[in-house]
Design a protein around this motif. Structure first.
Motif, PDB file in Angstrom:
ATOM      1  N   GLN A 170       0.740  -1.106  -0.119  1.00  0.00           N
ATOM      2  CA  GLN A 170      -0.027   0.091   0.137  1.00  0.00           C
ATOM      3  C   GLN A 170       0.821   1.298  -0.062  1.00  0.00           C
ATOM      4  OE1 GLN A 170      -3.286   0.457  -0.247  1.00  0.00           O
ATOM      5  NE2 GLN A 170      -3.319  -1.846  -0.435  1.00  0.00           N
ATOM      6  N   ALA A 171       2.013   1.262   0.468  1.00  0.00           N
ATOM      7  CA  ALA A 171       2.923   2.297   0.350  1.00  0.00           C
ATOM      8  C   ALA A 171       3.189   2.781  -1.101  1.00  0.00           C
ATOM      9  CB  ALA A 171       4.544   1.897   0.840  1.00  0.00           C
ATOM     10  N   LEU A 172       2.981   2.291  -2.172  1.00  0.00           N
ATOM     11  CA  LEU A 172       3.021   2.631  -3.340  1.00  0.00           C
ATOM     12  C   LEU A 172       1.965   3.955  -3.456  1.00  0.00           C
ATOM     13  CD1 LEU A 172       3.607   2.543  -6.483  1.00  0.00           C
ATOM     14  CD2 LEU A 172       1.710   0.871  -6.801  1.00  0.00           C
ATOM     15  N   ALA A 173       0.914   3.924  -2.961  1.00  0.00           N
ATOM     16  CA  ALA A 173      -0.013   5.099  -2.899  1.00  0.00           C
ATOM     17  C   ALA A 173       0.364   6.315  -2.684  1.00  0.00           C
ATOM     18  CB  ALA A 173      -1.245   4.945  -1.891  1.00  0.00           C
ATOM     19  N   ASP A 174       1.538   6.428  -1.823  1.00  0.00           N
ATOM     20  CA  ASP A 174       2.184   7.711  -1.608  1.00  0.00           C
ATOM     21  C   ASP A 174       3.293   8.061  -2.176  1.00  0.00           C
ATOM     22  OD1 ASP A 174       0.597   8.031   0.805  1.00  0.00           O
ATOM     23  OD2 ASP A 174       2.029   6.826   2.020  1.00  0.00           O
ATOM     24  N   MET A 175       3.575   7.242  -3.552  1.00  0.00           N
ATOM     25  CA  MET A 175       4.518   7.471  -4.400  1.00  0.00           C
ATOM     26  C   MET A 175       4.172   7.864  -5.786  1.00  0.00           C
ATOM     27  SD  MET A 175       6.847   4.125  -3.499  1.00  0.00           S
ATOM     28  CE  MET A 175       7.088   3.418  -1.813  1.00  0.00           C
ATOM     29  N   VAL A 176       2.772   8.432  -5.710  1.00  0.00           N
ATOM     30  CA  VAL A 176       2.030   8.635  -7.108  1.00  0.00           C
ATOM     31  C   VAL A 176       1.121   9.998  -6.848  1.00  0.00           C
ATOM     32  CG1 VAL A 176       1.934   6.530  -8.192  1.00  0.00           C
ATOM     33  CG2 VAL A 176      -0.123   7.234  -6.800  1.00  0.00           C
ATOM     34  N   GLY A 177       1.111  10.712  -7.796  1.00  0.00           N
ATOM     35  CA  GLY A 177       0.377  11.998  -7.584  1.00  0.00           C
ATOM     36  C   GLY A 177      -1.029  11.917  -7.910  1.00  0.00           C
ATOM     37  N   ASN A 178      -2.033  12.746  -7.271  1.00  0.00           N
ATOM     38  CA  ASN A 178      -3.468  12.660  -7.641  1.00  0.00           C
ATOM     39  C   ASN A 178      -3.898  12.881  -8.992  1.00  0.00           C
ATOM     40  OD1 ASN A 178      -3.892  11.901  -4.919  1.00  0.00           O
ATOM     41  ND2 ASN A 178      -3.932  14.432  -4.062  1.00  0.00           N
ATOM     42  N   ASP A 179      -3.087  13.864  -9.836  1.00  0.00           N
ATOM     43  CA  ASP A 179      -3.645  14.173 -11.052  1.00  0.00           C
ATOM     44  C   ASP A 179      -3.348  12.655 -11.955  1.00  0.00           C
ATOM     45  OD1 ASP A 179      -4.003  16.445 -10.395  1.00  0.00           O
ATOM     46  OD2 ASP A 179      -2.131  17.451 -10.933  1.00  0.00           O
ATOM     47  N   ASP A 180      -2.426  11.883 -11.541  1.00  0.00           N
ATOM     48  CA  ASP A 180      -2.149  10.499 -12.461  1.00  0.00           C
ATOM     49  C   ASP A 180      -3.435   9.474 -12.197  1.00  0.00           C
ATOM     50  OD1 ASP A 180      -0.292  11.570 -14.058  1.00  0.00           O
ATOM     51  OD2 ASP A 180       1.159  11.488 -12.376  1.00  0.00           O
ATOM     52  N   LEU A 181      -4.075   9.674 -11.158  1.00  0.00           N
ATOM     53  CA  LEU A 181      -5.177   8.834 -10.872  1.00  0.00           C
ATOM     54  C   LEU A 181      -6.339   8.545 -11.547  1.00  0.00           C
ATOM     55  CD1 LEU A 181      -4.904   8.856  -6.874  1.00  0.00           C
ATOM     56  CD2 LEU A 181      -3.394   7.640  -8.672  1.00  0.00           C
ATOM     57  N   PRO A 182      -7.350   7.554 -11.875  1.00  0.00           N
ATOM     58  CA  PRO A 182      -6.651   6.267 -11.575  1.00  0.00           C
ATOM     59  C   PRO A 182      -5.657   5.641 -12.259  1.00  0.00           C
ATOM     60  CG  PRO A 182      -8.652   6.152 -12.902  1.00  0.00           C
ATOM     61  CD  PRO A 182      -8.314   7.513 -12.451  1.00  0.00           C
ATOM     62  N   LEU A 183      -4.467   4.616 -11.804  1.00  0.00           N
ATOM     63  CA  LEU A 183      -3.452   4.412 -12.611  1.00  0.00           C
ATOM     64  C   LEU A 183      -3.406   2.885 -12.439  1.00  0.00           C
ATOM     65  CD1 LEU A 183      -0.606   5.529 -13.516  1.00  0.00           C
ATOM     66  CD2 LEU A 183       0.075   5.325 -11.163  1.00  0.00           C
TER      67      LEU A 183
END
Length: 850
Positions: free
Chosen positions: A578-591
């Motif tokens: 779940q740590a991956l969630a903190d390694m991406v930006g909101n603008d790129d979701l859903p990914l």
């Protein structure tokens, strides 16, 4: 005579031991000019494999102080000049008691090289930790050619012996001896403490006599030299407890520096088969790994010293836990009994070992401080808890080693039992080891609950004395940071059941199924030879579970969902990702990403057997317990969708660039770069890193979910094959002593194009004991064989199973072309070794890996 040496002495530190190396340019092998320095370099490089097969065994040595052209000294007893740190054990003989060296570590192996020891000979049994000789753990046959015979005849006898041994559910492994002949080793499985060297010798003798009776023109079992002309002696006597055999990977004191070298069975079919020199052995070890590793991984440690008590455990125990077991009755206490798996320690983590501090309300309140080390939890009782002031040291009393599973234990030990009282986890996490030597341990603890702190443990009692277990625990002045309040003994409003919300949650729910990953095709050599690096990129092939990774936002925030290639939801099984969630930006979701879940060993290499310990778990308590032993990492190598926009039609190069933009990786997430150079250079890099292989990807290709494509080509260093398990045979099937709860071997099949199954052989090595028992519980029994064509000897005593589980095996070769099966010559797997279950695949996913 060897030429005189002129090189000055060198003082080196090996694993914390100081050694003076002298005469490094002295020639030990005049025929090749090989020097003492080169011998020491070989020993350093081969040590991981050599020690695996020689450790804990009393070694006898052959020394050539003036090189192989000079006099040889045969030595058993250690003399007064032996460093005190060299491990040793005493054996009482009829007229004397000798102290034998135990070749347990690189420092000892280096010292042996410094003393001109070229040959190391060991028996087929080991000492336990307490000094108790254990029952033999392997059988050996020495195939020694007489005048007029050679390696070709030895190889022929080896094949004949192999058939007989396999009929006994023993898988032999060949070793060219470095002298004239071939050694065959087979692991002795089970934990029958009544097994003796005499009993193994008797079996080996009868096998030799049978071969002699069946092949009198080729085999002789009598030692008389007059009977051996043109024949191969099957020397069974080296199974005697007092006899020794040259250790695998040991040099020989012959004209040239040949080695007792493990070989494949396919090599034994080569008419040009010969002995191997040390340089060839190092190259093979780098390329292929230790071919004898299944000899260790497949057999089970013997029990000591109370077989009646320990026989109740259904796993192979470590001899370091005998004191722990002797104090506990598994029928009366809920404490875990633990054990070892014959391979890597069950609790070894990929990045750092674990620690736990347990609050123990026994007769007197105290705290138990435990550090994972050498496959167990080394333990101290702290009457006053962990110190928080560098000026105040606390007493620490070393207690017995505990099993790794104890790190997750909380509960009530019943009254009347050892340590009766309530146990809860006060703190747990990982630690960085700074120093671990006799009488001193320094480590920095890392905990989400109580922060990081640096502690030292110092023994105050004399080694071997009545107070040898007395230590002090000290909080050092230099600390990595604040934290760690309150200390043990002060009130705390958090108990071990508390977990952060992200860890408690089962994982995100998603209405739409995840896409299936794109699959690679195994490529023939001719196609690989045409790959142009301008058109193809070369990536590492990771040895783990393939996963489609979705990152999206909902009312609870950013979430991660993991889905296997077969559609299984893996989210709850691997919550740390779940740590991956903190390694991406909101603008790129859903990914949506593509990657591999791996378990790394201490060297940072994926190890599929370790990953098995995390597979198929869904209960949060089971998952948390397994995480203490094995952590996982996520390797990302493709992106399918960004902000809901599909990239499947975009070229590979564009997708990789986008992957690098949208993910800011840090442990446990990785986005490795492609390998440099052409395919040959990429393969060589992956070999040097001891990775599984390479995947070649066409740079202009799109992403085709759920399809196997020739735009992705996979190349493995070792041959592996997914198989469907269709049944099992009990351990010792047909012997009259079979165990209906333990699988001795599994029966394997492959699906044909029409969905029918064809038999491809069995696998009986590479298992832990726990694996053998879990098989029986995992497989769903059926009344009749789910396929035809199983040979009668292998169908005898078989328990048939529904063909619904996929496993992976490594193997040496096929008996015939699996792509063109023939009823006259059906393809079978040679030398299959168990690697583990593939819960991420279904039988429909299984294809022939050509």
């Amino acid at each position: 005579m060897a030429r005189p040496s002129s090189s000055p002495p060198q003082t080196v530190s090996v694993e914390g031991r100081r050694l003076q190396l002298t005469n490094l340019d002295k020639v030990y092998y005049p025929a090749t000019g090989t020097t003492k320095g080169e011998v020491l370099q070989y020993l350093a490089q081969v040590a991981p494999a050599l020690l695996r097969h020689a450790a804990h065994r009393p070694a006898t040595r052959k020394r050539w102080p003036d090189g192989v052209s000079g006099q040889m000294f045969f030595q058993k007893n250690l003399d007064a000049s032996t460093p005190s740190w060299v491990p040793r054990r005493a054996i009482k003989h009829r007229t004397s008691t000798n102290d034998y060296v135990l070749v347990d570590d690189l420092a000892t192996l280096t010292w042996l090289g410094q003393t001109a020891t070229l040959e190391i000979h060991v028996p087929q049994w080991q000492f336990g930790r307490t000094g108790t000789p254990l029952p033999p753990d392997r059988l050996v046959l020495d195939l020694d050619p007489g005048p007029g015979a050679g390696l070709a005849e030895c190889a022929e006898v080896a094949r004949l012996a192999r058939t007989i041994l396999q009929g006994m559910d023993l898988e032999p492994f060949p070793v060219t001896s470095g002298s004239k002949g071939i050694h065959l080793y087979a692991a002795l499985t089970g934990h029958d403490d009544a097994l003796t060297s005499d009993a193994v010798s008797a079996v080996a003798r009868e096998l030799a006599r049978h071969l002699e009776a069946e092949h009198p023109d080729l085999v002789v079992s009598d030692m008389k030299k007059s009977l051996r002309a043109g024949k191969v002696l099957v020397d069974w006597s080296q199974n005697n407890g007092a006899k020794t055999t040259i250790a695998p990977y040991s040099l020989r004191g012959r004209d040239e520096p040949t080695v007792a070298a493990p070989r494949t069975w396919a090599e034994l079919d080569d008419p040009a088969l010969g002995q191997l020199g040390y340089a060839e052995v190092l190259e093979r070890l780098e390329r292929d790994g230790d071919l004898l590793e299944p000899l260790v991984a497949g057999h089970l440690s013997q029990l000591e010293p109370t077989p009646e008590r320990l026989a109740t455990f259904d796993r192979a125990p470590s001899d370091r836990l005998t004191t722990y077991w002797a104090k506990r009755d598994p029928d009366r206490t809920p404490e875990p009994m633990g054990g070892t798996d014959g391979g890597a320690p069950a609790g070894a983590t990929s990045d750092a070992p674990s620690f736990v501090i347990q609050e123990h309300h026994a007769r007197r309140l105290h705290w138990d401080f435990r550090l994972e080390h050498d496959g167990v939890l080394v333990s101290w009782a702290l009457p006053r808890g962990e110190p928080t002031d560098p000026k105040q040291n606390h007493l620490a009393v070393q207690t017995e080693d505990h099993p790794l599973e104890y790190g997750a234990f909380e509960g009530s030990i019943p009254a009347g039992e050892y340590g009766a009282g309530e146990v809860t986890i006060w703190d747990a996490g990982t630690y960085e080891l700074e120093k671990w030597r006799e009488g001193e341990v320094i480590a920095t603890l890392h905990s989400e609950r109580r922060g990081s702190r640096r502690l030292a443990l110092i023994r105050t009692g004399g080694r071997g004395g009545d107070d040898e277990n007395s230590w002090l625990i000290h909080r050092t002045k230099d600390q990595p940071g604040s934290g760690g309040e309150p200390r043990p003994g002060e009130p705390s409003d958090r108990r071990s059941g508390d977990r952060p919300a992200a860890a408690r949650d089962a994982g995100p729910a998603a209405s739409a199924p995840a896409p299936r990953p794109m699959l690679a095709t195994t490529a023939p050599p001719a196609e690989l030879a045409r790959l142009d690096p301008d058109d193809w990129a070369f990536e590492v092939k990771w040895d783990g579970f393939r996963a489609v990774v979705e990152v999206f936002a909902d009312d609870a925030g950013r979430r991660v969902r993991l889905t296997s290639r077969s559609g299984q939801d893996l989210t709850v099984t691997f919550p740390e990702l779940q740590a991956l969630a903190d390694m991406v930006g909101n603008d790129d979701l859903p990914l949506v990403l593509d990657g591999e879940i791996v378990a790394l060993d201490a060297g940072g290499r994926p190890e599929f057997r370790r990953l098995q310990q995390r597979a198929n778990l869904t209960r949060p308590r089971d998952v948390e317990k397994a995480r203490r032993g094995v952590t996982v990492d996520l390797v990302l190598f493709d992106v399918l969708r960004v902000a809901g926009r599909s990239l499947e039609q975009s070229p590979y190069t564009d997708r990789r660039a986008e992957l690098g933009r949208v993910v800011d990786p840090r442990r446990p997430v990785h986005v490795p770069q492609a390998l440099d150079g052409d395919l040959g250079e990429a393969l060589e890099t992956s070999r040097l890193m001891r990775l599984e292989g390479v995947v070649a990807k066409r740079r202009r290709s799109g992403y085709t979910p759920g399809r196997r494509s020739r735009d992705w080509l996979k190349i493995k260093h070792a041959r592996t094959q997914d198989v469907v398990v269709v049944g099992w045979r009990p351990l010792h099937a047909g012997s009259g002593q079979e165990d209906p709860a333990v699988a001795g071997s599994l029966l394997l099949a492959l699906p044909d194009a029409d969905g029918s199954l064809r038999y491809v052989g069995k696998v009986g090595t590479g298992f832990r004991e726990a694996d053998r028992r879990q098989v029986v519980r995992r497989l769903r029994p059926v009344d009749a064989a789910p396929l035809d064509g199983v040979p009668r000897p292998e169908a005898a005593h078989a328990r048939w199973a529904a063909p619904e589980h996929v496993a992976e095996v490594s193997f040496g070769d096929w008996t015939s072309d699996p792509a063109r099966p023939s009823s006259d010559d059906p393809p079978r797997l040679r030398h299959a070794v168990w690697r583990g279950w593939r819960d991420d695949k279904t039988p429909a996913d299984v294809v022939v890996e050509t």
